[in-house]
Design an enzyme around this catalytic site. Structure first.
Site, PDB file in Angstrom:
ATOM      1  CG  ASP A  41      -0.360  -0.617   2.392  1.00 37.81           C
ATOM      2  OD1 ASP A  41       0.941  -0.452   2.633  1.00 37.81           O
ATOM      3  OD2 ASP A  41      -1.179  -0.883   3.450  1.00 37.81           O
ATOM      4  CG  ASN A  87      -9.183  -1.126  11.520  1.00 39.16           C
ATOM      5  OD1 ASN A  87      -8.369  -1.947  11.184  1.00 39.16           O
ATOM      6  ND2 ASN A  87      -9.581  -0.221  11.020  1.00 39.16           N
ATOM      7  CG  HIS A 144      -6.255  -2.140   8.605  1.00 37.23           C
ATOM      8  ND1 HIS A 144      -6.023  -0.720   8.977  1.00 37.23           N
ATOM      9  CD2 HIS A 144      -4.678  -2.422   8.625  1.00 37.23           C
ATOM     10  CE1 HIS A 144      -4.739  -0.455   9.417  1.00 37.23           C
ATOM     11  NE2 HIS A 144      -3.977  -1.356   9.259  1.00 37.23           N
ATOM     12  CD  GLU A 188      -8.913   1.158   7.376  1.00 38.20           C
ATOM     13  OE1 GLU A 188      -8.637   0.178   8.192  1.00 38.20           O
ATOM     14  OE2 GLU A 188      -8.340   2.190   7.541  1.00 38.20           O
TER      15      GLU A 188
HETATM   16  C1  F6R Z   1       1.338  -1.487   6.192  1.00 41.83           C
HETATM   17  C2  F6R Z   1       0.097  -2.159   6.370  1.00 41.83           C
HETATM   18  C3  F6R Z   1      -0.857  -2.111   7.603  1.00 41.83           C
HETATM   19  C4  F6R Z   1       0.122  -2.408   8.798  1.00 41.83           C
HETATM   20  C5  F6R Z   1      -0.966  -2.219  10.121  1.00 41.83           C
HETATM   21  C6  F6R Z   1      -0.052  -2.428  11.289  1.00 41.83           C
HETATM   22  O1  F6R Z   1       1.910  -1.601   4.872  1.00 41.83           O
HETATM   23  O2  F6R Z   1      -0.488  -2.799   5.460  1.00 41.83           O
HETATM   24  O3  F6R Z   1      -1.818  -3.286   7.285  1.00 41.83           O
HETATM   25  O4  F6R Z   1       0.562  -3.679   8.672  1.00 41.83           O
HETATM   26  O5  F6R Z   1      -1.485  -1.149  10.072  1.00 41.83           O
HETATM   27  O6  F6R Z   1       0.704  -1.361  11.579  1.00 41.83           O
HETATM   28  P1  F6R Z   1       1.849  -1.648  12.798  1.00 41.83           P
HETATM   29  O7  F6R Z   1       2.811  -2.347  12.262  1.00 41.83           O
HETATM   30  O8  F6R Z   1       2.585  -0.062  12.717  1.00 41.83           O
HETATM   31  O9  F6R Z   1       1.198  -1.856  13.775  1.00 41.83           O
END
Ligand code: F6R
Length: 242
Positions: free
Chosen positions: A67, A136, A138, A143
């Site tokens: 992403d 959440n 994702h 989302e």
């Molecule tokens: C990032 C991504 C997100 C993160 C998720 C957890 O490329 O795709 O799904 O893996 O938001 O983020 P952290 O690791 O910062 O807790």
């Protein structure tokens, strides 16, 4: 799903890095699906160390990222392209032309989403997709909601996601409201998936994702349908499983 609970974050990072390095030893031209955020930083540090020690090479590998924020240029310090350069690409021998992070600043974002899918078709399928998990549920920036999109698409970020990521921007108003993300269909096409999570604050959502119903309200729960998923957790995130 194969769930492993490691004794420490260091063990978790080393285990994930070793799985990635082993893949590259058996398939040097593998396509890696990569993630950003706090979770993979230690894994990337391990991979860079292994590269420096001559234990792994990325010279023939390809990578595709999950992403990117909409509206940030690749040079923006908080763009995921900058993140990947800083935490991994500049420390290893992967040719930058073999790496793809969506361009969140593209004039035609629909065409950019199509180009991202095409890059995966050209050099893929993704052999190993690395994932973190949002509070959440994702994965990528898919989302929770009434429905999910299969292919790479533009998504509106939930306020919970924006506030969780505000720590990188210093100010919530600076966090973009949209992102380009691989869809869950694209993620699930990877041959192998490794989801990594640490910390007590991820325990509840992991419980839902791993043991609750498969539902679009918890996108990570769809991983229950994938035939080759490795979940790596530290004690705080996975202790409830014992
Ligand atoms: C990032 C991504 C997100 C993160 C998720 C957890 O490329 O795709 O799904 O893996 O938001 O983020 P952290 O690791 O910062 O807790």
């Amino acid at each position: 799903m194969n769930v492993r609970i490691l004794n420490s974050r260091e063990d978790l990072n080393a285990t994930a890095a070793t799985v990635i390095a082993s893949l590259l030893l058996s398939k040097p031209q593998a396509m890696l699906g990569l993630a950003t955020g706090s979770t993979p930083i230690g894994i990337y540090r391990h991979l860079a160390d292994m590269y420096r020690r001559g234990q792994v090479s990325f010279a023939r590998a390809y990578s595709v990222n999950l992403d990117e924020y909409v509206g940030l240029s690749p040079e923006h310090p908080q763009s995921y392209r900058s993140f990947m350069n800083e935490h991994l690409f500049q420390h290893i021998d992967i040719p930058i032309s073999h790496t793809r992070v969506p361009d969140g600043n593209a004039l035609d974002l629909t065409a950019e989403c199509v180009a991202h899918e095409q890059a995966i078709l050209d050099h893929g399928p993704v052999d190993l997709q690395l994932l973190g998990i949002g509070h959440n549920g994702h994965i990528g920036f898919n989302e929770p909601g009434h429905s999910l999109t299969g292919a790479t698409h533009v998504v509106d970020l939930k306020e919970r996601t924006r506030s969780a990521n505000a720590r990188f921007f210093g100010d919530i108003d600076a966090v973009p409201r949209q992102a380009v993300t691989m869809g869950v269909g694209t993620i699930l096409k990877a041959k192998q998936i490794i989801l990594v999570a640490f910390g007590a604050e991820k325990a509840d959502i992991l419980k839902q994702a791993l043991t609750g119903p498969v539902t679009t309200e918890c996108p990570a729960s769809l991983l229950q349908c994938h035939p080759n998923v490795l979940i790596l957790l530290d004690q705080e995130a996975g202790g409830w499983l014992k």
